[in-house]
Design an enzyme around this catalytic site. Structure first.
Site, short mmCIF file in Angstrom:
data_model
loop_
_atom_site.label_atom_id
_atom_site.label_comp_id
_atom_site.label_asym_id
_atom_site.label_seq_id
_atom_site.Cartn_x
_atom_site.Cartn_y
_atom_site.Cartn_z
N GLU A 211 5.44 10.18 13.80
CA GLU A 211 5.37 9.32 12.62
C GLU A 211 5.60 10.15 11.35
O GLU A 211 4.92 11.15 11.12
CB GLU A 211 4.00 8.62 12.54
CG GLU A 211 3.90 7.67 11.35
CD GLU A 211 2.58 6.89 11.28
OE1 GLU A 211 1.99 6.58 12.33
OE2 GLU A 211 2.15 6.60 10.14
N GLU B 266 0.86 -1.19 0.00
CA GLU B 266 0.00 0.00 0.00
C GLU B 266 0.89 1.23 0.00
O GLU B 266 1.81 1.35 0.81
CB GLU B 266 -0.91 -0.03 1.23
CG GLU B 266 -1.83 1.17 1.29
CD GLU B 266 -3.13 0.92 2.06
OE1 GLU B 266 -3.43 -0.25 2.38
OE2 GLU B 266 -3.84 1.90 2.34
N GLU C 272 4.02 9.23 -0.71
CA GLU C 272 2.62 9.19 -1.16
C GLU C 272 2.16 10.54 -1.70
O GLU C 272 1.57 10.62 -2.77
CB GLU C 272 1.72 8.75 0.00
CG GLU C 272 0.25 8.75 -0.36
CD GLU C 272 -0.65 8.24 0.76
OE1 GLU C 272 -0.14 7.87 1.83
OE2 GLU C 272 -1.88 8.22 0.55
N TRP D 16 -14.03 12.53 2.78
CA TRP D 16 -12.75 12.35 3.46
C TRP D 16 -12.32 13.53 4.33
O TRP D 16 -11.32 13.45 5.06
CB TRP D 16 -11.65 12.04 2.43
CG TRP D 16 -11.86 10.72 1.77
CD1 TRP D 16 -12.52 10.49 0.61
CD2 TRP D 16 -11.45 9.45 2.26
NE1 TRP D 16 -12.54 9.14 0.33
CE2 TRP D 16 -11.88 8.48 1.33
CE3 TRP D 16 -10.74 9.01 3.39
CZ2 TRP D 16 -11.65 7.11 1.50
CZ3 TRP D 16 -10.51 7.66 3.55
CH2 TRP D 16 -10.96 6.72 2.62
N LYS E 160 -3.75 0.12 14.12
CA LYS E 160 -4.57 1.20 13.55
C LYS E 160 -6.01 0.82 13.89
O LYS E 160 -6.53 -0.17 13.36
CB LYS E 160 -4.35 1.26 12.04
CG LYS E 160 -5.30 2.17 11.28
CD LYS E 160 -4.91 2.25 9.80
CE LYS E 160 -5.90 3.07 8.99
NZ LYS E 160 -5.49 3.21 7.57
N ASP F 211 -2.57 14.38 6.82
CA ASP F 211 -2.04 13.13 6.31
C ASP F 211 -0.80 13.35 5.45
O ASP F 211 -0.88 13.25 4.22
CB ASP F 211 -3.13 12.43 5.49
CG ASP F 211 -2.80 10.98 5.23
OD1 ASP F 211 -1.83 10.48 5.80
OD2 ASP F 211 -3.53 10.34 4.44
N GLU G 298 -10.38 4.63 9.11
CA GLU G 298 -10.52 4.22 7.72
C GLU G 298 -11.00 2.77 7.61
O GLU G 298 -10.48 1.98 6.82
CB GLU G 298 -9.20 4.43 6.96
CG GLU G 298 -8.75 5.88 6.99
CD GLU G 298 -7.50 6.20 6.21
OE1 GLU G 298 -6.68 5.28 6.01
OE2 GLU G 298 -7.33 7.36 5.80
N ARG H 164 -11.61 17.47 10.06
CA ARG H 164 -10.74 16.29 10.21
C ARG H 164 -9.47 16.64 10.98
O ARG H 164 -8.95 15.82 11.74
CB ARG H 164 -10.41 15.74 8.82
CG ARG H 164 -9.33 14.70 8.83
CD ARG H 164 -9.25 14.01 7.49
NE ARG H 164 -8.02 13.26 7.38
CZ ARG H 164 -7.67 12.52 6.33
NH1 ARG H 164 -8.48 12.43 5.29
NH2 ARG H 164 -6.53 11.86 6.30
C1 GCV Z 1 -2.32 2.46 5.45
C2 GCV Z 1 -3.46 7.47 4.32
C3 GCV Z 1 -3.10 6.54 3.21
C4 GCV Z 1 -3.58 5.13 3.50
C5 GCV Z 1 -2.95 4.69 4.81
C6 GCV Z 1 -3.36 5.68 5.90
C7 GCV Z 1 -2.73 5.36 7.25
O1 GCV Z 1 -4.84 7.63 4.40
O2 GCV Z 1 -3.64 7.02 2.00
O3 GCV Z 1 -3.18 4.30 2.44
O4 GCV Z 1 -3.35 3.40 5.17
O5 GCV Z 1 -2.96 6.97 5.53
O6 GCV Z 1 -1.78 6.03 7.59
O7 GCV Z 1 -3.21 4.48 7.93
#
Ligand code: GCV
Length: 706
Positions: free
Chosen positions: A399, A172, A405, A568, A294, A377, A298, A348
């Site tokens: 983190e 991912e 990304e 979102w 987590k 994010d 999500e 958010r």
């Molecule tokens: C692993 C963002 C990313 C997701 C990721 C999430 C997270 O939303 O797009 O792919 O999921 O962060 O950090 O848990």
């Protein structure tokens, strides 16, 4: 795997030339001492030096380099102690907090070097210190230095899936090919690539790796139970390099794997299920690190389903792993991803603080609350997450996201060292650059923080939470897709060890190791390309801290309204008159009030909010004049034109030296530059056109906008 031998990254054979051409002694026992001995034996065989392995204390009079365990220091520190260090001790000093002692002494007398450590882990770090220094290790004046990491929690998280996920793939947010661990449903039989990776990580000081995605799907959940044998194999590889393995686990495991009808953290059967699961894991992997979770995020399951808090959930797991000194990394990335875009009161950015601040002090000692650096994010520009400052009685980890990304997905050359350095040096209780008394973010993460607003002792009361970051590595020939993205992984490891290191100097280190013997011009070109690359990326993408103008789903390339009417929670609210999110206390969502003073007031006021975060905190007309003297709309136009010009300059700088490095590296870099230029141009034209059409205000300089 690609079938091509992986690139040596920062450990090519030649990086060992200085060690390999000398008389070297390795003294002491222990698994990692054997690793060190193998490294030295290989180097001396290659470069004509001599290697001997002795017992600690044996005569070594003619050696030019001695790597030895120190007999007086051999007992590792095993207990976790609460830090009592004052912030005034500063960064870079030895951590007093927890775990194995990884420090080492580096002594040079008349050109001969002795590296001494109390543990074999410390000795391994000492070896790589000498590798980094190369000839200069033996050159300088006599010295006696002690080196120790700022924190013993220096972790990488892999978002790798065992099965290929239908939309997210094998990794991912992975931009470097497949997973080095898994191949279409299985842990690889051949883990030699993992071994090379572990060696690279050890060389930059990483000591913990979580090997599966925090989005734990059905098959991946079984790594905790049925497929534990595979984790044992992976852990054995990392162990040789002083790295402990962690697993991401699903909070719903008692139901999905254990057949219980609940995962309620206050249910006795659930707690027992986790106790038994933990016992099996540590029985199989005695140095296992712990769980990453987590939850309620999500779509991942969590304690909210049972009306419980995140402290209830985390502490139940913490109790299960506590007998083994295991850790629970509990992520603070909790927000509503099913929000109504019409509702302007839900924000958010507020969510993590709203959920976690009330729980400060409620988490067990072995829970680390893992906090993304920003409230949204991993955008190219966000303010620091206020959660980091709001939990003085909790272990907090910072983190970061090494995988790019939102910063060009390893197609674009974007060096993140400067961003991280800026984040690490941020002081919540004082404006940047004023005084030095209040803790930096690095201090908070490494347990040196002194919370100015803590009415108690004035000290951060828990041990360090350290650092975690999402890895950018895959089975790509160059590990990271873009060869320059290796520098991000390198810098992350080195900054975990010492957050005060200069990101530019880290680039020099990386170049020196990765391109040994290359003319100085190569290093100069890398600096010219990467030094300002983060800022350049920011220029041609989303302006002034607004964020998320990316294509939904894969997050690559521009789409100004891509997330505007989605659930979102990542909006910019651009209309014909203005743009930005009002997060003030007075008229907006109140997010600015989550910061301690003086930042709450600084962000609240239009007149003091820094330009680069203006649209994160305020909704303003396009004609609003920034501190820079430009209007918002002119700033948008100018930065987007300049960003693309800078990419052209980067390409020009690199073309001067591209023939001086391995042609495969050079070819990959050229390919990526072509894409970066195409994509930056697309960003420029879409963003400029969008805002010209929205605002109707022409560019002062009359450049082409469509
Ligand atoms: C692993 C963002 C990313 C997701 C990721 C999430 C997270 O939303 O797009 O792919 O999921 O962060 O950090 O848990």
């Amino acid at each position: 795997m690609t079938g091509v031998a992986p690139h040596a990254a920062w450990l090519p054979d030649d990086a060992f030339a200085a060690i390999g051409s000398r008389r070297v002694v390795v003294a002491g026992d222990g698994a990692l001492t054997a690793t060190i001995a193998e490294e030295v034996a290989a180097a001396t065989a290659r470069f004509g030096g001599a290697f001997s392995r002795l017992d600690v204390g044996d005569g070594v009079s003619d050696a030019e380099l001695v790597l030895t365990l120190a007999p007086s220091l051999v007992e590792p520190v095993e207990t976790i102690e609460v830090s009592t260090r004052d912030a005034s001790a500063g960064s870079g000093a030895a951590a007093e907090v927890s775990g194995i002692d990884e420090s080492f002494r580096f002594m040079r007398e008349a050109g001969a070097v002795v590296v001494q450590a109390g543990t074999d882990a410390g000795l391994l770090h000492g070896l790589f210190h000498v590798v980094r220094l190369g000839e200069t290790a033996f050159d300088g004046p006599d010295t006696d230095e002690t080196h120790a990491p700022a924190t013993d929690l220096r972790m990488l998280d892999h978002w790798d899936n065992v099965d290929v996920h239908p939309t997210m793939g094998q990794v991912e947010r992975g931009y470097s090919g497949g997973s080095i661990f898994y191949d279409n449903g299985f842990v690889r039989a051949d883990l030699s690539r993992v071994e090379r990776y572990a060696r690279l990580l050890a060389a930059v000081g990483i000591n913990r790796v979580a090997i599966n995605n925090v989005n734990v799907h059905e098959h991946e959940a079984r790594l905790l139970t049925d497929d534990l044998g595979d984790v044992v194999r992976v852990a054995a590889v990392f162990r040789r390099w002083g790295i402990r393995v962690h697993l991401s686990v699903s909070f719903a495991s008692p139901v999905t794997l254990g057949g219980l009808d609940t995962s309620d953290p206050l249910d006795q059967d659930v707690a027992h299920w986790w106790v038994r699961a933990a016992a099996r894991v540590w029985d199989a992997i005695p140095d296992f690190g712990g769980f990453v979770v987590k939850a309620d995020s999500e779509g991942q399951p969590g304690p909210f389903a049972y009306g419980r808090t995140h402290a209830d959930g985390a502490n139940m797991l913490a109790a299960a792993v506590e007998p083994y000194e295991g850790l629970v990394h509990w992520r603070a990335f909790v927000y509503d991803h099913r929000q109504d875009w019409r509702d302007r009161s839900t924000d958010r950015a507020r969510a993590a603080y709203d959920h976690f601040h009330p729980l400060d002090g409620a988490f067990s000692e072995n829970v680390v609350v893992q906090v993304k650096y920003g409230p949204l994010d991993f955008q190219v520009r966000e303010p620091l997450s206020p959660v980091l400052a709001a939990m003085p009685h909790t272990r907090v980890a910072l983190e970061l996201q090494v995988t790019q990304e939102y910063t060009g997905q390893q197609q674009h050359a974007v060096y993140l060292g400067q961003q991280w350095s800026q984040l690490l040096g941020f002081r919540f209780w004082e404006p940047d650059g004023v005084g030095g008394g209040s803790p930096t973010v690095a201090d908070l993460a490494t347990g040196r923080g002194k919370a100015a607003n803590d009415p108690g002792t004035g000290r951060w009361r828990k041990p360090a939470g350290g650092f975690a970051a999402v890895s950018n590595v895959g089975d790509d020939e160059f590990w990271t897709g873009h060869p320059f993205a290796q520098a991000n992984l390198y810098a992350y490891g080195r900054l975990c060890w010492d957050p005060t290191l200069d990101p530019g100097a880290l680039l020099d280190e990386w170049v020196g190791l990765t391109f040994p013997g290359a003319p100085d011009a190569v290093g100069e070109a890398v600096r010219a390309v990467l030094d300002r690359s983060w800022e350049t990326y920011e220029q041609y993408t989303a302006p002034l801290g607004v964020g998320f103008m990316v294509r939904p789903g894969h997050h690559y390339g521009p789409d100004v309204d891509g997330y505007e009417y989605t659930p979102w929670g990542t909006y910019h609210f651009a209309d014909r008159d203005g743009i930005g999110v009002d997060r003030t206390v007075r008229t907006g969502t109140g997010y600015a009030g989550q910061y301690p003073s003086p930042w709450s007031a600084t962000y609240e006021s239009l007149s003091t909010c820094p330009d680069e975060l203006l649209l994160f905190f305020h909704h303003v007309p396009y004609t609003h004049v920034l501190h820079s003297g430009k209007s918002v709309i002119q700033h948008i136009y100018d930065t987007h034109f300049e960003g693309v010009s800078r990419v052209e300059e980067m390409i020009g700088e690199w073309s001067k030296v591209s023939t001086l490095v391995d042609p495969r590296v050079s070819e990959r870099i050229s390919e990526r530059f072509a894409e970066q230029l195409r994509s930056a141009t697309e960003w420029r034209d879409q963003v400029n056109t969008y805002f010209l059409r929205k605002s109707g205000i022409p560019d002062e300089r009359g450049r082409t906008i469509y």
